[in-house]
Structure formats: C-alpha cells, structure tokens
Design an enzyme around this catalytic site. Structure first.
Site, short mmCIF file in Angstrom:
data_model
loop_
_atom_site.label_atom_id
_atom_site.label_comp_id
_atom_site.label_asym_id
_atom_site.label_seq_id
_atom_site.Cartn_x
_atom_site.Cartn_y
_atom_site.Cartn_z
CG HIS A 1 -8.33 -0.31 4.60
ND1 HIS A 1 -7.85 -0.22 3.30
CD2 HIS A 1 -7.24 -0.53 5.37
CE1 HIS A 1 -6.54 -0.40 3.31
NE2 HIS A 1 -6.15 -0.58 4.55
CG HIS B 1 -2.58 3.07 5.77
ND1 HIS B 1 -3.94 3.31 5.79
CD2 HIS B 1 -2.43 1.75 5.52
CE1 HIS B 1 -4.58 2.17 5.54
NE2 HIS B 1 -3.69 1.21 5.39
CG HIS C 1 -5.26 -1.48 9.12
ND1 HIS C 1 -4.46 -2.56 8.84
CD2 HIS C 1 -5.24 -0.71 8.00
CE1 HIS C 1 -3.98 -2.47 7.60
NE2 HIS C 1 -4.43 -1.35 7.08
CD GLU D 1 -3.14 -0.76 2.12
OE1 GLU D 1 -4.21 -0.33 1.68
OE2 GLU D 1 -2.92 -0.96 3.33
#
Ligand code: MN
Length: 245
Positions: A168, A98, A100, A79
């Site tokens: 996500h 980023h 989760h 990603e």
C-alpha cells in the site's frame, strides 16, 4: 493573535499538500494533516482532493474519530482515520503524511528491510515497522477506512517516525509539519538509493548512533525551515509562506 495561528496552520497544510505533489511523493492519492494548533483533539486535513489541487477552502477540521467539525458535508478522504488514530496514540506527533510513493513499495512486500542509508534520511528512524492490515482484518481492499484499522496501524507505528503499509504505502509522523514533509520527501529518495545499492551488492546502512546524532535536530531548526521554504517556492506557493518568527 489566536485566529492568526489557525490561519497560518491552514495555509501551511496547503503548502504541505503542494510540496508533496510537486516532489512526487503523492499523486491523486495520499494526504497530509496537521494537528489543530489550538485544540489537540482535532486536526486539519483537506477534503477528498488531489494534493496538487488543494486550496485553503478545501481544508476541513476533523475530530480524532474522523468526523468533520462544523457540519462540512463535502466528501472526506476515506483513509482520514489514519490521521486521527495516530494523533490519539501519539501526543508528540503534530503532523501526519500518508503516501503510496512507488519507490517505497518494494520494501512493503519483501523481506528486505527498509533502513536509512543516506544521512538526509536518518530521521526516518532506525526501525521501520511493516504493518499488514491482513493480520487483524483479513482480506480487505487494503484501505484504512475506520478507527479500528487506524488504531491498529497506530499500534504498528508504535513510537517510530515511519511505518510501511504492506502492499500500500507508508505513514510518516512528524513533530512538526515541516518535519513530516521532510520525512515524506526523503522516504522515496532513501528507498531508491537503497534499491540501487542492493543491485551492486552488500550495503552499509547508517548506524544507530549516526541516526540518533542527526535525528536530534529540533523540529524548528533553521535547517528544517530552509527545506520547507525551498520546497514551497519550487511548488509555486512561495506567496503562502509566512515570515519566519
Ligand atoms: Mn492509501
């Protein structure tokens, strides 16, 4: 002087990884990058490794398209396109997280908006868009695995600090690495407080004026450094900290 600037940035990315892991924002997955201090068309990001385990030698230089510079052949994060696409779209952004984090996930899949409700989270911004990969890419495994998807996410983020990713996680864009880490750490805190409060009944969120009053803090403010130093030492990498100049 020049190599020292890069060396500091590399060490700071290691610290950032360890902080996010230690504060429970990321687990085996999730990542953090910083824009290259000497070349705005590149960024520094670990190879594919759990953030808690990231070391100086794991950091790889990428161009904005997600290609490693210098022929590093170790497996990259699938990603990584999230990072390059945001740097491409947002010259003001110097660091990207980023993650989760579980506490945030309910707000990625429900109609209840995530709003900043506690003052430490005011800098996540008044408007937190939810980006849904399905809108433009149909059924996928929900991962952002190419530049088209990364650019779509960057469009979803727009000029904001944070975007939620449906089913996500989230992405946070900071004007500095300590600011991005601060957003990353306080995102789940704010989400937990809001979830608890929603169980009690009606919720009062921060006003736009309150959000702006706090968000005007400069990215190199001493209060920003205070949190960075504290989290770094807690994460066991106080030895990597540079003296504040
Ligand atoms: Mn992800």
């Amino acid at each position: 002087m020049t190599p020292n600037v890069l060396e500091k940035a590399l060490r700071d990315v290691v610290i950032a990884n360890r902080i996010l892991a230690h504060e429970g924002v990321v687990d085996a997955y999730g990542h953090v990058s910083v824009r290259h201090p000497l070349d705005p068309t590149r960024y520094l990001l670990s190879r594919s490794r759990a953030p808690e385990l990231v070391e100086r030698g794991d950091i790889v230089e990428f161009d904005l398209e997600g290609k490693s510079v210098g022929g590093d052949t170790r497996a990259p994060y699938l990603e990584r396109f999230i990072h390059g696409a945001i740097y491409e779209a947002r010259p003001d952004v110097q660091a990207v997280v980023h993650a989760h984090a579980e506490a945030v996930l309910p707000f990625t899949i429900s109609a209840t908006p995530l709003r900043p409700v506690v003052h430490m989270a005011s800098f996540i911004g008044a408007r937190i868009p939810v980006w849904d990969i399905r809108d433009n890419f149909g059924d996928t495994n929900l991962l952002v695995v190419n530049m088209a998807q990364g650019r779509d996410l960057a469009r979803g983020l727009g000029g904001e600090r944070v975007a939620l990713m449906r089913g996500h996680g989230f992405v946070a864009a900071g004007r500095s690495l300590p600011e991005a880490i601060r957003i990353g750490v306080y995102m789940p805190v704010n989400a937990r407080v809001l979830l608890d409060a929603l169980r009690l009944g009606e919720v009062t969120a921060l006003s736009r004026g309150e959000i702006e009053a706090h968000a005007s803090m400069k990215p190199d403010d001493p209060a920003m450094w205070r949190a960075w130093e504290y989290w770094a030492v807690r994460a066991g990498c106080g030895d990597l900290l540079s003296a504040r100049t």
